[in-house]
Design a protein around this motif. Structure first.
Motif, PDB file in Angstrom:
ATOM      1  N   VAL A  24       0.849  -1.194   0.000  1.00  0.00           N
ATOM      2  CA  VAL A  24       0.000   0.000   0.000  1.00  0.00           C
ATOM      3  C   VAL A  24       0.884   1.242   0.000  1.00  0.00           C
ATOM      4  N   ALA A  25       1.910   1.234   0.861  1.00  0.00           N
ATOM      5  CA  ALA A  25       2.788   2.408   0.994  1.00  0.00           C
ATOM      6  C   ALA A  25       3.471   2.761  -0.329  1.00  0.00           C
ATOM      7  N   GLN A  26       3.890   1.714  -1.034  1.00  0.00           N
ATOM      8  CA  GLN A  26       4.564   1.922  -2.327  1.00  0.00           C
ATOM      9  C   GLN A  26       3.619   2.549  -3.352  1.00  0.00           C
ATOM     10  N   LEU A  27       2.411   2.016  -3.424  1.00  0.00           N
ATOM     11  CA  LEU A  27       1.436   2.564  -4.380  1.00  0.00           C
ATOM     12  C   LEU A  27       1.092   4.006  -4.024  1.00  0.00           C
ATOM     13  N   VAL A  28       0.934   4.261  -2.743  1.00  0.00           N
ATOM     14  CA  VAL A  28       0.600   5.622  -2.288  1.00  0.00           C
ATOM     15  C   VAL A  28       1.717   6.584  -2.682  1.00  0.00           C
ATOM     16  N   GLU A  29       2.947   6.147  -2.493  1.00  0.00           N
ATOM     17  CA  GLU A  29       4.087   7.013  -2.809  1.00  0.00           C
ATOM     18  C   GLU A  29       4.178   7.273  -4.324  1.00  0.00           C
ATOM     19  N   LEU A  30       4.033   6.214  -5.109  1.00  0.00           N
ATOM     20  CA  LEU A  30       4.140   6.377  -6.562  1.00  0.00           C
ATOM     21  C   LEU A  30       2.974   7.191  -7.130  1.00  0.00           C
TER      22      LEU A  30
END
Ligand SMILES: [Zn+2]
Ligand SMILES: [Zn+2]
Length: 260
Positions: free
Chosen positions: A74-80
């Motif tokens: 989730v964190a990765q998608l949010v950041e990207l």
């Protein structure tokens, strides 16, 4: 003007012909296209196109058919997704047609995307094939859709029943039709498209796949979305201009980040 709400112009076969593809968009009055991410390693190529061309948007996500690819958090998608040209999360969803066996990983990946969508408030692009029951169930469980305080999205390249379309619409979702709706064999899908209200419909190519009639079997590209619109105008017996205006309006209503 038309908008291609779902294409993969970063794929090499299309990326190699970009000047020609952009020229055909202009010629066919296709004003914008949303280039949809299918995995994390290729996401930079999606973003690069959106950064280079003002009328190309990007999404970030990992397709359910991609089994051997880095799993997103989730964190990765949010950041990207934290980029002005990234207007959606996806494509994500479930596909029990292309893959078999224990597909729990697909469902987990789908949940990850819905959580990222809720966190970023960016709409979901959902791919569902032979898995509509689980798709709708997980959407409900994870609070996708405006009825649960989540964010809406689009059921892309729709091929399911009217019942499934109505369930998604009930959650604030839009239904997007690709070139499949123009195929002679797609009678059931044509009946669904005919029945749905104009304020819930988007159009797409899903290029390089699924070229609409009269280009069926050839390589698809965003300019051809005009043929999907023409087909829908005839099917629904409304002026072509209305299909163009309404689907464009729907696109900007859903993808609010595309307005600025
Ligand atoms: Zn898809
Ligand atoms: Zn796609």
């Amino acid at each position: 003007m038309y908008i291609d709400s779902h294409c993969h112009i970063n794929f090499p076969e299309l990326a190699a012909r970009m000047p020609e593809i952009l020229a055909r968009m202009a010629e066919n009055k296709v004003s914008h296209a949303l280039c949809v991410s299918v995995d994390l390693p290729e996401f930079p190529s999606v973003l690069a196109l959106a950064e280079q061309y003002p009328h190309i948007y990007a999404s970030v996500g990992v397709h359910p058919d991609y089994e051997d690819t880095p799993e997103p958090t989730v964190a990765q998608l949010v950041e990207l997704a934290d980029h002005p040209k990234v207007i959606a999360i996806g494509e994500t969803g479930l596909d029990y047609y292309r893959l078999e066996g224990d597909l729990e990983w697909q469902r987990e990946r789908f949940r990850t995307h819905i959580r990222a969508s809720r966190e970023t408030r960016k709409p979901l692009i959902i791919h569902t094939r032979s898995a509509s029951e689980d798709t709708i169930r997980i959407m409900r469980e994870e609070g996708a859709g405006t009825d649960k305080g989540g964010v809406a999205g689009v059921m892309h390249c729709f091929t399911e029943s009217l019942e499934v379309a109505e369930a998604a619409i009930g959650m604030g979702f839009y239904i997007s039709f690709s070139g499949i709706v123009t195929f002679k064999s797609a009678k059931d899908l044509q009946a669904v498209a005919k029945a749905l209200p104009l304020d819930r419909i988007l159009i797409e190519t899903d290029s390089p796949y699924l070229a609409p009639v009269p280009f069926r079997g050839k390589m698809n590209e965003p300019g051809y979305v005009a043929h999907v619109a023409e087909y829908l105008a005839t099917l629904k017996d409304v002026p072509l201009r209305e299909i163009a205006d309404r689907t464009t309006e729907n696109f900007f209503n859903l993808f609010k980040a595309a307005r600025t």
